[in-house]
Design an enzyme around this catalytic site. Structure first.
Site, mmCIF file in Angstrom:
data_model
loop_
_atom_site.group_PDB
_atom_site.id
_atom_site.type_symbol
_atom_site.label_atom_id
_atom_site.label_comp_id
_atom_site.label_asym_id
_atom_site.label_seq_id
_atom_site.Cartn_x
_atom_site.Cartn_y
_atom_site.Cartn_z
ATOM 1 N N GLU A 88 48.717 63.252 35.738
ATOM 2 C CA GLU A 88 48.517 62.564 34.449
ATOM 3 C C GLU A 88 47.871 63.557 33.501
ATOM 4 O O GLU A 88 46.761 64.032 33.761
ATOM 5 C CB GLU A 88 47.621 61.330 34.593
ATOM 6 C CG GLU A 88 48.320 60.132 35.184
ATOM 7 C CD GLU A 88 47.475 58.860 35.139
ATOM 8 O OE1 GLU A 88 46.725 58.658 34.161
ATOM 9 O OE2 GLU A 88 47.567 58.086 36.103
ATOM 10 N N GLU A 137 43.569 57.286 41.119
ATOM 11 C CA GLU A 137 42.216 57.337 40.538
ATOM 12 C C GLU A 137 41.223 56.480 41.319
ATOM 13 O O GLU A 137 40.508 55.653 40.735
ATOM 14 C CB GLU A 137 42.252 56.917 39.058
ATOM 15 C CG GLU A 137 43.028 57.882 38.191
ATOM 16 C CD GLU A 137 42.886 57.656 36.694
ATOM 17 O OE1 GLU A 137 42.339 56.619 36.279
ATOM 18 O OE2 GLU A 137 43.343 58.540 35.934
HETATM 19 O O1 AHR Z 1 48.091 56.541 31.770
HETATM 20 C C1 AHR Z 1 47.220 55.471 31.491
HETATM 21 C C2 AHR Z 1 46.158 55.259 32.568
HETATM 22 O O2 AHR Z 1 45.273 56.355 32.562
HETATM 23 C C3 AHR Z 1 46.643 55.183 33.996
HETATM 24 O O3 AHR Z 1 47.016 53.909 34.383
HETATM 25 C C4 AHR Z 1 45.421 55.593 34.771
HETATM 26 O O4 AHR Z 1 45.748 56.189 36.001
HETATM 27 C C5 AHR Z 1 44.678 56.509 33.829
HETATM 28 O O5 AHR Z 1 43.332 56.209 33.748
#
Ligand code: AHR
Length: 506
Positions: free
Chosen positions: A292, A173
């Site tokens: 994610e 990210e």
């Molecule tokens: O999964 C929780 C968080 O969400 C992770 O650390 C990050 O990559 C995202 O913003």
């Protein structure tokens, strides 16, 4: 009662089901590692301190690939702090989650755990506070067989054989201002390209994931992907996508339609990638690593600055209800629907932190509601994804505009003679009759109809009542004259399994 129709045909192929779509994520965050997968002294801990109850549930969940060690955590992580004799490892500050990191679990523990869980590792390098040199050090330590400073160090740490980690994320990210070492697309694109080039020189077998946007709500979404890929296209294999869903302002109808939102996002990322590929006259296709995704009640999270320096704090331990499970099931269906362009996906996360598996320190482990659609999909979505084009009622949602009330996908395993039809009825109150034409599967018979639904959509599983919500056999489905008829309960996730004799059909 609503009515919908669709046709299944083995020729309507989307693409092969890549087993990497059933990935998960273990981040050094909250209780994901400590008291999640790893708890020294727990009654169920094995000789390595791994919770065997969590290992068993991980296997039952059907997870294939696990991303590690972050997430935001990786962007200020020094991997060297987590290897070597435990008593010599330092306690450190994790700036991502304002937590104390004891470093009792690091790369070699993760690899030992991954072997026991039977999952493929997906490793992230720190491109926030660190850069190419440290990424190369980590890769040499992990993958080089022997005879160099870092490969010999790994061997001295007890890992005689190289770990052979093949799937790597180039940071996490990096478009997010909350990220340690956050960068512009130009800055990140340059460092990612140089790191990717060097990593592949060291180990040409690698598949590398460049960071896409941290959500499609980011102001730079789309432009970020294009700029990053202009720098990295020839060096990387995948571009990441991240998305979390919740019922914002109580808007349950949009929440139930999250799969439609995810599909639009996938198409946008693919469009950006293909645009760059055409510009560069590069015939290789860059696919998506949706590394994610989940339901996350982010609006309940007070933000990183609200946190205090603690070890393994109880962080974002969302308790999921039936509606959340229906949405999770439909998100996984969306990944399958796009199997031609999504090659890797990781549900965030595995244990305790927005997770299908919950644990109590020193106590039990149990399945959250969202565990069930994941486990059943991982088990039964095999072979090839079939395109489904149902006709039926549509509805207007605030967030995603007009969407179908029925969300579907199907898979066909020609070797085993099995077809799995996944269907979600997004209507909160009304059931739906689904009629599926199966003329292209003569001789098919219905094996079972499982549903996840409940008269109380806010029902949850807890340590005291861990089996309150689970899939149940639905009644009434029947197959006659090549048409499968099944009633889908309101806000329900469904799996209809069919089988045929491979000697005679399709
Ligand atoms: O999964 C929780 C968080 O969400 C992770 O650390 C990050 O990559 C995202 O913003």
């Amino acid at each position: 009662m609503h009515r919908s129709r669709l046709t299944l045909d083995p020729d309507f192929r989307v693409g092969a089901v890549d087993r990497r779509l059933f990935g998960s994520f273990v981040e050094h965050m909250g209780r994901s590692v400590y008291t999640g997968v790893f708890e020294e002294g727990h009654p169920a801990a094995d000789e390595d301190g791994f919770r065997t109850d969590v290992l068993e549930l991980t296997r039952e969940l059907g997870v294939t690939t696990v991303r590690y060690p972050g997430g935001n955590f990786v962007s200020n992580y020094r991997w060297e702090d987590g290897v070597g004799p435990r008593e010599q490892r330092p306690a450190t500050l994790d700036l991502a989650w304002r937590s104390l990191e004891p470093n009792r679990f690091g790369l070699n523990e993760f690899m030992a755990w991954a072997r026991k869980a039977g999952v493929e590792p997906m490793m992230a390098v720190n491109l926030g506070t660190r850069g190419t040199a440290e990424a190369l050090d980590l890769l040499e330590y992990a993958n080089h067989p022997s005879g160099t400073r870092l490969s010999e160090l790994r061997r001295a740490h007890g890992a005689a054989d190289p770990h052979d980690i093949l799937l790597w994320c180039l940071g996490n990210e990096m478009d997010g201002p909350w990220q340690m070492g956050h960068k512009t697309a130009e800055e990140y694109g340059r460092v990612a390209a140089e790191t990717a080039r060097a990593m592949k020189r060291l180990d040409p077998r690698l598949s590398l994931v460049a960071c896409g946007s941290s959500s499609d709500g980011m102001p730079t979404f789309g432009a970020w992907e294009a700029t990053v890929l202009e720098h990295t296209y020839e060096h990387v294999d995948l571009i990441s996508a991240h998305a979390y869903y919740e019922p914002l302002n109580g808007d349950v109808d949009s929440f139930l339609a999250s799969g439609s939102g995810m599909e639009t996002m996938i198409r946008s990322v693919v469009a950006a990638a293909d645009h760059v590929g055409s510009k560069l006259r590069d015939k290789r296709r860059i696919n998506v690593s949706f590394d994610e995704w989940n339901v996350w009640y982010q609006s309940r999270f007070g933000g990183e600055d609200s946190l205090d320096w603690q070890e393994r704090p109880r962080l974002i331990e969302d308790v999921y209800d039936v509606t959340d499970a229906v949405v999770v099931g439909s998100l996984l269906m969306t990944l399958l629907r796009n199997a031609d362009r999504v090659s890797v996906a990781c549900q965030a996360q595995l244990a305790n932190v927005i997770a299908p598996i919950m644990t109590e320190p020193g106590g039990p482990a149990w399945r959250q509601t969202i565990f069930h659609p994941f486990a059943l999909t991982a088990r039964h979505a095999r072979g090839e994804v079939l395109r489904t084009e149902p006709s039926g009622p549509r509805t207007e949602t605030e967030r995603y505009g007009e969407v179908p009330l029925l969300w579907t996908t199907a898979t066909h395993d020609a070797e085993r003679g099995e077809v799995s039809l996944f269907a979600v009825n997004r209507d909160r109150d009304e059931p739906m009759l689904l009629e599926t034409a199966l003329r292209a599967f003569p001789g098919a018979r219905l094996v079972e109809h499982l549903e996840l639904a409940d008269a109380d959509p806010s029902a949850v599983n807890t340590a005291a009542e861990p089996e309150r919500v689970r899939p149940r056999a639905a009644r009434g489905a029947r197959l006659a004259d090549g048409v499968l008829s099944a009633e889908l309960a309101p806000r329900s996730w469904n799996l209809l399994r069919l089988a045929y004799d491979t000697g005679t059909a399709a």
